[in-house]
Structure formats: structure tokens, C-alpha cells
Design an enzyme around this catalytic site. Structure first.
Site, PDB file in Angstrom:
ATOM      1  N   GLU A   1      42.675  96.639  26.558  1.00 34.25           N
ATOM      2  CA  GLU A   1      43.723  97.663  26.433  1.00 34.25           C
ATOM      3  C   GLU A   1      44.202  97.753  24.991  1.00 34.25           C
ATOM      4  O   GLU A   1      44.632  96.755  24.410  1.00 34.25           O
ATOM      5  CB  GLU A   1      44.888  97.320  27.363  1.00 34.25           C
ATOM      6  CG  GLU A   1      45.965  98.404  27.403  1.00 34.25           C
ATOM      7  CD  GLU A   1      47.135  98.053  28.330  1.00 34.25           C
ATOM      8  OE1 GLU A   1      47.015  97.071  29.101  1.00 34.25           O
ATOM      9  OE2 GLU A   1      48.165  98.745  28.286  1.00 34.25           O
TER      10      GLU A   1
ATOM     11  N   LYS B   1      53.940  93.088  34.284  1.00 36.21           N
ATOM     12  CA  LYS B   1      52.571  93.420  33.872  1.00 36.21           C
ATOM     13  C   LYS B   1      52.437  93.254  32.362  1.00 36.21           C
ATOM     14  O   LYS B   1      51.414  92.789  31.867  1.00 36.21           O
ATOM     15  CB  LYS B   1      52.233  94.844  34.309  1.00 36.21           C
ATOM     16  CG  LYS B   1      50.764  95.214  34.203  1.00 36.21           C
ATOM     17  CD  LYS B   1      50.419  95.932  32.908  1.00 36.21           C
ATOM     18  CE  LYS B   1      48.976  96.383  32.884  1.00 36.21           C
ATOM     19  NZ  LYS B   1      48.592  96.931  31.558  1.00 36.21           N
TER      20      LYS B   1
ATOM     21  N   ASP C   1      41.224  80.983  34.003  1.00 37.87           N
ATOM     22  CA  ASP C   1      41.092  81.874  35.155  1.00 37.87           C
ATOM     23  C   ASP C   1      42.343  82.745  35.276  1.00 37.87           C
ATOM     24  O   ASP C   1      43.383  82.284  35.745  1.00 37.87           O
ATOM     25  CB  ASP C   1      40.901  81.003  36.407  1.00 37.87           C
ATOM     26  CG  ASP C   1      40.745  81.808  37.685  1.00 37.87           C
ATOM     27  OD1 ASP C   1      41.149  82.979  37.725  1.00 37.87           O
ATOM     28  OD2 ASP C   1      40.219  81.245  38.665  1.00 37.87           O
TER      29      ASP C   1
ATOM     30  N   HIS D   1      51.638 103.026  21.301  1.00 35.47           N
ATOM     31  CA  HIS D   1      50.415 102.901  22.093  1.00 35.47           C
ATOM     32  C   HIS D   1      49.384 103.950  21.673  1.00 35.47           C
ATOM     33  O   HIS D   1      48.211 103.636  21.465  1.00 35.47           O
ATOM     34  CB  HIS D   1      50.732 103.045  23.574  1.00 35.47           C
ATOM     35  CG  HIS D   1      49.547 102.850  24.455  1.00 35.47           C
ATOM     36  ND1 HIS D   1      48.973 101.612  24.665  1.00 35.47           N
ATOM     37  CD2 HIS D   1      48.782 103.732  25.135  1.00 35.47           C
ATOM     38  CE1 HIS D   1      47.928 101.743  25.447  1.00 35.47           C
ATOM     39  NE2 HIS D   1      47.793 103.015  25.753  1.00 35.47           N
TER      40      HIS D   1
END
Lengths: 438, 438
Positions: A84, A280, A296, A393
């Protein structure tokens, strides 16, 4: 549209044969095979092939650096692996802001990992717990061949406890086992121990002379580690005086900024749909460090999100405090990460990531990852309450859009210059490129 | 131990300079730089560099195939990208088992995405909602430049709604906006729309003649998509007659197997610490498909885990049913995935993954990912209630352990043969290799 044929015996095929077989379904098979092969490694491909199964190539993710993370007075240039755009930039921006404001503080609160033997047994809890003293030595003896090395490193099995779960399911009990796995993530160690322990438990019920039927019958349902480890916990925090926020945004005073920031965090607690998005942003940072270091991330996500809803409502993992003109922002999160075992030393890039971090132990890696998670969340909330998330962004995403249009170096520079003062969206960039070319 | 110096102006450095700078902290800088460069792509490196920021190399993950997934009567050879051994093998095993039992069924229940403008306003809810009819055209007009293209593709903004949140926080309201983003994940689209809508809202409060102070004051806290989308939902399921489980395990009848399986799922609902682990197995599969296709797995994880705890207790995302000798196992999960936009066409390997899947639309990709998630969970629960999870997992992990010991091809074959009949653990393999070499 593909109508694939069944690929019988796929796993037995060589890698070349697998590639050829799946390429039957694409438009230009030869081009496909050539491109997939261009992502193979000249010397180390075997390592990657053996990490997973049925491999035909490698998937590449950008390996970036968030420099100058000041954490507990050490400077780290943190490796981050993420697809991202703007996540690494956001972490870096946050690291820079806090560098001159004391940096990140972090402490490991606890490191207990757990696993459980789940079983159905038609007996009374009181009849069970009195055998614990007898069972413990057997559990230890039968797992000795697994725990021996872990004990040398300072870890092992730390506790056994029976838990009555019959209020949930008839005759359902658990044997909770606690572990200290030191610098390893410990999944294989824990699961191997638990499977041995389950056998001891099963045999005990069959053979215990004190029991009559039906107490002789025990059905082991499963024996497995828990990805939820509320007692393997780390906290990172930043703090500074209110005056430090004076120039955060030209339209906001420091007090206004803090008021909006506080509201944003409260909202993440009030509305789970915002809480999920708020958290998130934390995982953007933590997962990027996890992947870079061979850990992981699904385990990390399951752990953190389950922790976020442990009091019956999904909430923010961060906490805001403002007291006596001191702004304090913290993240408390359960994190299971390893710096030995698993892929950490096997994956060439995981090994390099750890090297870049000074070969930290697991506790230090927990602190680094949590600090990066906090940094990413701080950066997101800061943007949201000031100029909005899209400004930064899209500035980062601009290059992706330009690549999508396969721009020349000339077009690229012209566009970057233009969009310094114009709003970036996929449409606006596409239109600009079209104008430029016509 | 590293004591890094501060790396000022890091982002402005060239990639070579960045590599050189971070290499100051490793033991053999030249070797480090050479190895990192060995992971660059000859022709396509620029694309990877632009995906993220401050990149110095690429991180490689094995790209595998789970063949023969029968989903809604189509066969897919599913690309999976994951660092954990045995996940692809487990998905493949499950696909094989269900192939001859009707395969996976899947349906998209809904595709609504949402975002919110969060604001603090000192007014009454009833005074707010009566302006909606007036506001809607302004919202639409000011977002037209963003929504235009999306509308051509059949999507756009589908609804606006004010929500009273003052029971949570004083004067806190939301403007909920619903979106249909068709085949794109839609994050940039949604956030760009919301930021425009927030401006309309702010200006409305300032300028509305009907309002007096303090109602003229509205503080927009933030405008942002929600990663939690309970109305963007997909369900996958498998079903077969009980007789199909007769040979599942040599020690269990079909009924015994189903009884244990049912208990395992009930336990995941009864104990959140098992629920988290149970669901983690689902995300092993879904995330592997998400990464392969250029989708955002952090968004997927936040979404699914939040959904798992929406009724106040963290629970399993799968559901077990057994009725009239029919076993039915299903997964219902909110999933936001795209097949256009974002990285899907930009990342060379994401594009290839989608090609392998027959260039599905987003709905089809949701169905595929959910089916793989269900497959991985089914495989895990099946192993747990029969021979245990370690048997299969360690069989796959064996190759990693052998690579760790840098075995020769000869040692490798001998060891694989030996461990067909011996228990695999890191210790047992290490000891075996040592014996072999002494």
C-alpha cells in the site's frame, strides 16, 4: 473466461511442468511463462520454493525503510514490506515528528503464550483437578524431548491448568498450558508439546483405576495453540507538551488540534466501524514489519483484533490522554513475534531485515513493531483531523497512476510538478496525461 | 547491537545511496548491498520502487498454486502467496476432497461499502435531518468530477444518511454515505468523495440562514471510509452426505468424525481464544489470495475480525449444520476486494494472478477468496480432530528445516525418506542430520 481442466497430480509435477499447465489458461502462454520466470532468483530459488507448496514463482513486494525511529533511545531504520502506497511515508513522517520530541517509548508487559487441549469428558470438575499433581510430571516427561532445547534457552512450559467450560458446552473442559518461548514465535513448539500432552491425558482417563465408566471416556477434540495471547503484551507510547503542536496545521491552534485528535480517538471507541479502520492503520505498520522479519501477520491480526473486542465491544487499541498540558498517546497490543526459528533465519530477506534492526531479541522486535504501528496510526489520525487522508496518500499514489499510464520520464517530471498544486485523483491524472499527449 | 546515526534527508537519497546508508549498520556492507540487489528486477524494478516509499529492494514471497478448486461449477487453479508452509497444501487438499463432492458453492449477498463524515455540531438531530433533501443535490454536484467515471461503470454513491451518535459522545453526529464501487476496492474513490462531501457540509452549516449560533458551528472531525462493511458480504459453503466421511480417518466412523467436527466449531464459538485461532485459519487462505491479486489484506482482516465480534462476543466465522444426514459447512464473511484499480493491473504479478483466475470481476473474486478461506479452515479443523495439526504441517515444514541445515541433495533425499515414518520436529531433524554427517 477460463474453463480450466482438472490438473491431476499437480503437486507431483516439476515447477516447469506446473508453470506450463497453468499457462494453458492464459492468452499468451509463452509470454506468461517468461514473465513468471523473470521473478525467479538465480541462486536462491530453491529456498523460496521450499517455503510453500506448488510454487511457480515468487511474489514481489516493495522492501522500504522508515528511517530514524527513535525507540527507547535507540535509532532504528526500520524495514517495512507493504504493497500500500504512503504507509512507509506515513511511518517515516511520524518517526521524524517524534524524533525531536523524545521518540517512542516501549515496554514489554508480558510474554506468556498459551495453548489448550480441548476435551469432552463425562465427569465432575472436582474429580479432575485433584489429579493435576499426578499428571504434571507425566506431561513434563512426555514432552521432555521437545522442551529440552527450549529450556536451555530459558523457555519451556510454565503452567498447566484445568478449566471448567461446561457452562458453555456439556462436559467440555480445557487443559490450559502456558509457555515461554523466548525469542521464537513458538507455534511449532507449542503445538508439538500440546499434541504429546493430549496423548498423556487420553491415556490417563483410560487407565486411571479410580474412574468408572463413563469417566473413563475422554474425547480429545483438539490440541492447539491459541493465537489470542492477552498476556503477551507490549505497550508503546509518545508524549510531549502541548506547545509542540502549535505548527501542526496552519488552521488549527495546538488546543484545537488536540481537541480534534481526542475526538477522533473517542469516536474509534464509540463506533466499531470506525474502530476497525482506526486499528487497521496500526496493522499497516505492524504487518509491514512482521512480513519484513519473517513473522506471521495473520496470527498478529487475529490476536490484536480479538483483543480489541474483549470487553464486548470492538474498540480502539490506542489510548489518548491529555493532562497538565502533556499529550500522551499509547498503543497496547498483544504481539507474538519471533527472531529465531521459523523463517527468520531461513528467508534471506527476513535475515537481512533483522540484521538492519541490529538482530534484536523478540522483546525488542515487539517494541519496534508496536512503535511503528503507533506511528502509522498517529500519522493517519493527524492527517484525518487536519488536511484529510487523501492529500498525502494520493501524493504517494501519483507515481502508481503515472506508471499505469506508462509515462515517459519527461511526462513523469511534468506531471509531478503539475500535481504539486493540483488535486490528485485517478481521473484528474488520467485527464492531465491525455491533455499532455494530445 | 546497532547504534544507528540519524539518516537525515533519507527520502531524498537515491536508491543506491539509501542502500549504502543503511548498510553502515550491518557486519558486511558490501555483501549486504550485493544480496539486496540480487532481488531487484532487471526491467520492472521502477514499478516496484514506486509502489511504496524509500525502497531499497523487494521482498519475495513464494507464489504457489492450489489447483482444482471447483467453485460454482468452475475449476480454478488458485494463485496463493504466503510465507507459512502447509497453507497451500492444506487448501489444495481441501479442494481435492470437495472436488468429487460437489465442490464449493458461493454467493455474494451484498456489495455495499460505506464511509462516514464524523462531526461535532451543537444542534438537534431533528433540525439536521430536515435539510437532507436540500443537501443531497449539493453532495452529488460537488462529487460529480469523481463519481462520473464510476457511474459509467455502474457504481457511484447510493445513499446518504444522518446518524445521531449523541448517546455516545456529546453533539456527535455522522453522515453515513453508501457506495457501490463495482469491480474496484474503491478506497481512494470513497475517501475522495467523502472529503468533498465534508466541505459541503461544513459550508452549509456556516452559511445556512435558518441557523443561529451555536448551530452555525460544525467541526468536521474526519471523513473516511469504513473498513468494516457488514453489508459487503459473501457466503461460501460445502455440503455432502455423511457417508462421504467414512474413510476420513481410520480410527473414526463418519458419525464420530462429524461429532468431533461439530464440537470443534462449537468450541470456536464458546471460547474467543479458540475463535481467534479458528478464524486465523480462514484468513490464511483469504489473505494468500488477496496478496496474490494485489488486494489489501489488512482491510480484509479488520473487516472480518470486527464482523466476528459484532454480537458482543468474538465467534467463529464458519457455521456447522448437520441435518438429515447432510453435513453442511459454511463461511459468511464481509470481503472488500477489487479486480480493477489499485495495484491489480499495475503489479505485474497481481495482473498475472487475475489472469490465472480468468480475469474475474470483484464478485467472483470474493467468491473465490471466501471458498479458499473455507477450504483452509475445513482442512485445519479436519486435521485437528483427526491426526492433529502437526503431522501435515511438519511434513511441509521439513524442507525448511533441511534448508536451514544447508543439506546436500543426497542428505535431503535420505532425510525425506527417513521422516516418512518418523516424527518431525526441529530437534529430531537436527539430530538426524548431525548423525548423518558424523
Amino acid at each position: 473466461m477460463v474453463t480450466n481442466k482438472i490438473a491431476a497430480g499437480f503437486s507431483k509435477l516439476t515447477k516447469e511442468e506446473k508453470l506450463k499447465l497453468v499457462s494453458r489458461n492464459v492468452r499468451k502462454p509463452e509470454e506468461f511463462i517468461m514473465e513468471m520466470k523473470s521473478f525467479w532468483h538465480k541462486e536462491k530459488q530453491k529456498i523460496f520454493d521450499d517455503i510453500s507448496e506448488n510454487t511457480i514463482s515468487n511474489y514481489w513486494l516493495p522492501f522500504g525503510i522508515a528511517p530514524n525511529f527513535l525507540i527507547n533511545n535507540n535509532i532504528y531504520h526500520v524495514p517495512m514490506v507493504i504493497e500500500e502506497s504512503s504507509v512507509v511515508a506515513a511511518a517515516s513522517g511520524s518517526a521524524k515528528f517524534w524524533f525531536s520530541r523524545g521518540g517512542f517509548n516501549s515496554r514489554v508487559i508480558s510474554t506468556k503464550k498459551t495453548g489448550k487441549v480441548h476435551f469432552i469428558w463425562e465427569g465432575k470438575f472436582n474429580n479432575l483437578i485433584r489429579y493435576m499433581d499426578k499428571l504434571k510430571p507425566a506431561f513434563r516427561e512426555k514432552t521432555r524431548h521437545i522442551t529440552r532445547n527450549m529450556e536451555k534457552r530459558g523457555g519451556g512450559i510454565t503452567d498447566f491448568e484445568f478449566v471448567d467450560m461446561t457452562h458453555e458446552i456439556d462436559n467440555y473442559y480445557q487443559l490450559n498450558v502456558s509457555f515461554e518461548t523466548v525469542d521464537s514465535m513458538g507455534a511449532n513448539f507449542i503445538n508439538s508439546c500440546l499434541e504429546e500432552i493430549a496423548l498423556v491425558l487420553r491415556d490417563f482417563f483410560c487407565s486411571c483405576q479410580d474412574f468408572e465408566l463413563p469417566e473413563r471416556n475422554c474425547s480429545i477434540i483438539m490440541a492447539i495453540l491459541s493465537n489470542y495471547t492477552p498476556d503477551c503484551l507490549v505497550e508503546s507510547w509518545v508524549e510531549c507538551e502541548i506547545g509542540q503542536f502549535n505548527k501542526m496545521d496552519k488552521n488549527l491552534t495546538a488546543h484545537d488540534f488536540i481537541w480534534k485528535f481526542e475526538n477522533a480517538v473517542q469516536i474509534a471507541n464509540a463506533d466499531p466501524s470506525r474502530g476497525a479502520t482506526h486499528n487497521k492503520g496500526i496493522f499497516n505498520g505492524i504487518d509491514a514489519v512482521a512480513i519484513a522479519t519473517g513473522n506471521d501477520f495473520r496470527a498478529i491480526e487475529a490476536n490484536g483484533h480479538t483483543y480489541a473486542c474483549m470487553n464486548g465491544k470492538y474498540k480502539s487499541l490506542t489510548e489518548f490522554k491529555f493532562d497538565k498540558d502533556i499529550f500522551r498517546y499509547s498503543l497496547k497490543i498483544p504481539l507474538v513475534m519471533g527472531t529465531v526459528g521459523g523463517l527468520t533465519s531461513l528467508h534471506p530477506l527476513a535475515r537481512r531485515s533483522l540484521e538492519l534492526l541490529g538482530n534484536p531479541d523478540a522483546r525488542k522486535l515487539m517494541q519496534i513493531a508496536a512503535s511503528v504501528g503507533l506511528a502509522n496510526n498517529f500519522s493517519a489520525v493527524k492527517s484525518l483531523v487536519t488536511k484529510g487522508i487523501q492529500f498525502g496518500h494520493m501524493k504517494m499514489h501519483l507515481l502508481n497512476i503515472l506508471n499505469y499510464h506508462q509515462v515517459s520520464e519527461n511526462e513523469r517530471q511534468t506531471a509531478i510538478e503539475h500535481f504539486k498544486t493540483h488535486k490528485i485523483s485517478f481521473n484528474s491524472v488520467s485527464e492531465y496525461i491525455n491533455r499532455l499527449r494530445s
